[in-house]
Design an enzyme around this catalytic site. Structure first.
Site, PDB file in Angstrom:
ATOM      1  N   SER A  71     -53.521 -75.255  31.323  1.00  0.00           N
ATOM      2  CA  SER A  71     -52.377 -76.143  31.103  1.00  0.00           C
ATOM      3  C   SER A  71     -52.713 -77.342  30.222  1.00  0.00           C
ATOM      4  CB  SER A  71     -51.830 -76.642  32.441  1.00  0.00           C
ATOM      5  OG  SER A  71     -52.845 -77.272  33.198  1.00  0.00           O
ATOM      6  N   ASP A 220     -47.976 -86.111  38.400  1.00  0.00           N
ATOM      7  CA  ASP A 220     -48.841 -85.303  39.262  1.00  0.00           C
ATOM      8  C   ASP A 220     -50.280 -85.807  39.271  1.00  0.00           C
ATOM      9  OD1 ASP A 220     -49.807 -84.552  36.782  1.00  0.00           O
ATOM     10  OD2 ASP A 220     -49.100 -82.490  36.886  1.00  0.00           O
ATOM     11  N   HIS A 223     -52.095 -83.913  34.864  1.00  0.00           N
ATOM     12  CA  HIS A 223     -51.857 -83.549  33.467  1.00  0.00           C
ATOM     13  C   HIS A 223     -51.598 -84.786  32.611  1.00  0.00           C
ATOM     14  CE1 HIS A 223     -50.845 -79.823  35.712  1.00  0.00           C
ATOM     15  NE2 HIS A 223     -51.501 -79.271  34.702  1.00  0.00           N
TER      16      HIS A 223
END
Length: 244
Positions: A71, A220, A223
């Site tokens: 990611s 979060d 990221h």
């Protein structure tokens, strides 16, 4: 001696013979003229490959940098994938007029095991430089680190076997001590150990100056934001620039 009634028939045959001879003569002259013109056609067509080679030269000189990761590479949570650090690297390359094209092969949630399974497909991109950014999801999930290291080695071997001249860059990663300090330390050491073993370039810690800093990460806390990715790009560029 021809009879009177045979005379017209003789004359007609004579005319036909003369006519056929004229036809043969005309065809012969035509063929000779074609042979004479042939070299001109050959000379004019010989220019075509030269023009084609000149036109295609820029395509053959452009090299490919493949970012193979999770990611972080994919730019999870960003509005535009070009804002992820591989896209920022491409912008920097373009600004310097370097002959490289970046290919973003990042998939959110990817583990080293999944990466191992899709490496053959990714190598169809024929990378000149291969940047390996995998392992973070293994660490966050508490995967057996022997498997993580083995999977990363498998990917490195696959690149080297198919493209021996390809330069490999391994992105180092660290994780919080949620799984225990020993696990976190062992995880951190995987990357420099693999880099030394395989004689490949290492980004010591991709998330240097970003990991754990709330203002540079999304809600979060994992990221990076668009601003955080700029720092990831700089961390990568410091290692990538000498290779380019």
């Amino acid at each position: 001696m021809l009879k009177n009634n045979q005379l017209p028939l003789y004359i007609n045959k004579r005319k036909q013979t003369i006519f056929l001879k004229l036809c043969y003569f005309s065809m012969l002259m035509f063929l000779l003229s074609c042979k004479t013109e042939a070299p001109k056609q050959e000379n004019s067509s010989s220019n075509i490959p030269t023009k084609t080679e000149t036109k295609n030269t820029p395509q053959t000189t452009t090299k490919r940098i493949v970012f193979f990761g999770d990611s972080l590479t994919a730019g999870y949570g960003l509005d535009d994938v070009e804002d992820a650090f591989p896209g920022i690297i491409q912008s920097k390359i373009d600004s310097l007029d370097l002959p490289y094209t970046v290919v973003n092969s990042g998939i959110s949630g990817e583990t080293t095991a999944v990466g191992k399974n899709r490496i053959d497909w990714v190598l169809n991109q024929e990378p000149d430089i291969f940047i390996l950014e995998l392992g973070a999801n293994d660490g966050l999930r508490g995967v057996n680190l022997k498997d993580t290291k083995s999977n990363l080695q498998f990917i490195i071997d696959a690149v080297k076997e198919k493209y021996p001249a390809t330069k490999i860059v391994l992105a180092g990663m660290q994780i919080p001590p949620n799984m225990g300090q020993d696990y976190a330390t062992e995880f951190k050491n995987i990357f420099p150990e693999l880099a030394a073993k395989n004689d490949i370039a290492l980004i010591p810690f991709l998330l240097e100056n970003v990991g754990g800093i709330s203002s540079l990460n999304q809600s979060d806390e994992i990221h990076p934001t668009k601003k955080g990715h700029k720092i990831l790009a700089q961390n990568t560029w410091e290692v990538l620039k000498p290779i380019l």
